[in-house]
Scaffold this active site. Structure first.
Site, PDB file in Angstrom:
ATOM      1  N   TYR A   1       0.867  -1.186   0.000  1.00  0.00           N
ATOM      2  CA  TYR A   1       0.000   0.000   0.000  1.00  0.00           C
ATOM      3  C   TYR A   1       0.896   1.226   0.000  1.00  0.00           C
ATOM      4  O   TYR A   1       1.879   1.286   0.740  1.00  0.00           O
ATOM      5  CB  TYR A   1      -0.870   0.012   1.259  1.00  0.00           C
ATOM      6  CG  TYR A   1      -1.712   1.265   1.379  1.00  0.00           C
ATOM      7  CD1 TYR A   1      -3.002   1.314   0.866  1.00  0.00           C
ATOM      8  CD2 TYR A   1      -1.197   2.418   1.996  1.00  0.00           C
ATOM      9  CE1 TYR A   1      -3.765   2.474   0.951  1.00  0.00           C
ATOM     10  CE2 TYR A   1      -1.963   3.572   2.082  1.00  0.00           C
ATOM     11  CZ  TYR A   1      -3.235   3.586   1.562  1.00  0.00           C
ATOM     12  OH  TYR A   1      -3.991   4.735   1.642  1.00  0.00           O
TER      13      TYR A   1
ATOM     14  N   GLU B   1      -3.096   7.589  -4.370  1.00  0.00           N
ATOM     15  CA  GLU B   1      -3.016   6.317  -3.648  1.00  0.00           C
ATOM     16  C   GLU B   1      -2.857   5.150  -4.622  1.00  0.00           C
ATOM     17  O   GLU B   1      -3.544   5.099  -5.639  1.00  0.00           O
ATOM     18  CB  GLU B   1      -4.308   6.126  -2.831  1.00  0.00           C
ATOM     19  CG  GLU B   1      -4.342   4.845  -2.029  1.00  0.00           C
ATOM     20  CD  GLU B   1      -5.738   4.587  -1.431  1.00  0.00           C
ATOM     21  OE1 GLU B   1      -5.943   4.915  -0.263  1.00  0.00           O
ATOM     22  OE2 GLU B   1      -6.600   4.060  -2.152  1.00  0.00           O
TER      23      GLU B   1
END
Ligand code: GDP
Ligand code: MN
Length: 387
Positions: A110, A198
């Site tokens: 992530y 992101e």
């Protein structure tokens, strides 16, 4: 403003970030053609909506033949998808992204970078446990999530990228690839006035390649004047229809999941009204701030928008007359009541500028509303009436 995944990936490719080979499609035909062009045994189909959590909602599928494309396309084109992040309405699927599928995934990382208004800096968040369960990771094992601060004046530094790479237990051969992605992504955030970028998952393949499998970008609305090209990517279909309608009339409306309609002026009063409703065991159906210089016409619109929401069983009007005069609001309520068919209980509480005059106007006209000048009592009665 949010971008779609396919739009974010287009920007990623301009920055030479590694993304899968793919095509954006608006019908079955285009999907089938793209499938042959990709020339990969396995492809992944991805619904393009302004929401994450698509994987868990069935909006992402790995396929290897034309028939599966047909099934997926029929299931999603023009349909609403409901994810853990959408409201009750869901989001409409107008486009599907088809990409070569990555099968040899070794790890899902992530990585996100955002403008962190709490800490007055840019924050990078990353984790070795990315993928679709990042929310769980942040709850259950917050120690597996690493954050670093980027100084907005100095910009991203190589040592920071190396620090993260080390924390993520990357192998030597993966580290430089990670640093490259980190540096490009941070400069992208700064260049393009993004408030968030992101990548989840940022995968590592068994052959030690890093690929951005998903992409999310949010751009700061204040940058509209200097990021014209990005703002052209705006997709109106992803907005709640009632919310964009409200915006046209200067109303700040957000639809929520409860059953008590709230018509309030000022964001602070709107939030505290919602809190008090919850305190007395009710659930607000919306947040509607009619703002300061409100006109009668807009009050009627505000009523119309609230009453359009079929899950509402009672309505609370809570106005503090500061800039706005309560008698004008009262006049608006009367006209709204005349114009619209209101068949749910309406409780009105006015306070401040010309409140008494407002109450006089309301009680003189023979309309079906309950006047309650005490806020606690007003909320108690709306919660009771909503049941
Ligand atoms: P989100 O659920 O909306 O965040 O959508 P993502 O793009 O992150 O996809 C969700 C999940 O689908 C990912 O975490 C992956 O596990 C899986 N996924 C997406 N693309 C691929 C792919 O090309 N190959 C494989 N094996 N899995 C994929
Ligand atoms: Mn994702």
């Amino acid at each position: 403003m949010k971008l779609h995944e396919y739009q974010a990936k287009k920007i990623f490719s301009r920055y030479k970030l590694p993304i899968p080979n793919g095509y954006i499609c608006k019908n079955i035909n285009e999907l089938e053609k793209a499938f042959y062009k990709i020339k990969s045994n396995q492809c992944v189909l991805k619904c393009q909506v302004h929401s994450g959590g698509r994987g868990k909602a069935g909006g992402i599928k790995i396929i290897n033949n034309k028939n599966d494309i047909k099934i997926f396309a029929n299931q999603w084109f023009g349909k609403m998808i409901h994810t853990s992040q959408t409201d009750n309405n869901g989001k409409i699927v107008k486009k599907i992204l088809i990409e070569e599928a990555y099968i040899d995934i070794y790890k899902e990382l992530y990585l996100s970078i955002l403008v962190d208004t709490n800490n007055l800096c840019i924050t990078v968040i990353s984790s070795e446990q990315g993928g679709i369960s990042i929310e769980e990771t942040s709850k259950k094992t917050p120690n597996n999530i690493y954050k670093i601060k980027i100084d907005p004046f100095l910009g991203p530094q190589l040592y920071q990228a190396r620090f993260l790479a080390y924390k993520l237990n990357l192998k030597k051969i993966q580290i430089n690839k990670f640093i490259d992605i980190f540096m490009k992504l941070s400069s992208m955030l700064l260049d393009l006035d993004l408030s968030l970028v992101e990548i989840n998952p940022l995968i590592i393949t068994h052959s030690n390649n890093l690929i951005c499998l998903d992409g999310k970008i949010v751009i700061d609305n204040n940058a509209k004047f200097r990021q014209k090209n990005i703002f052209k990517l705006y997709d109106k279909s992803q907005e709640n229809a009632q919310e964009s309608y409200a915006k046209k009339y200067g109303l700040n409306y957000i639809s929520l999941n409860g059953n008590i309609g709230c018509l309030v002026n000022g964001a602070g009063l709107a939030m505290s009204t919602m809190d008090i409703i919850k305190m007395y065991g009710g659930m607000p159906a919306n947040f509607l701030d009619i703002g300061g210089g409100i006109k009668t016409k807009n009050i009627i619109k505000a009523f119309e928008i609230i009453l359009n929401d079929k899950k509402i069983t009672a309505l609370l009007v809570n106005i503090f007359g500061g800039i706005v005069r309560c008698d004008l609001i009262a006049q608006g309520i009367i006209e709204a009541a005349k114009k619209l068919k209101i068949n749910i209980p309406v409780i009105v509480r006015l306070e401040g500028n010309n409140a008494k005059l407002g109450y006089d106007i309301l009680s003189k006209n023979n309309i079906n509303i309950i006047i309650e000048s005490n806020l606690n009592n007003a909320v108690k009665s709306v919660v009771k009436a909503a049941k």
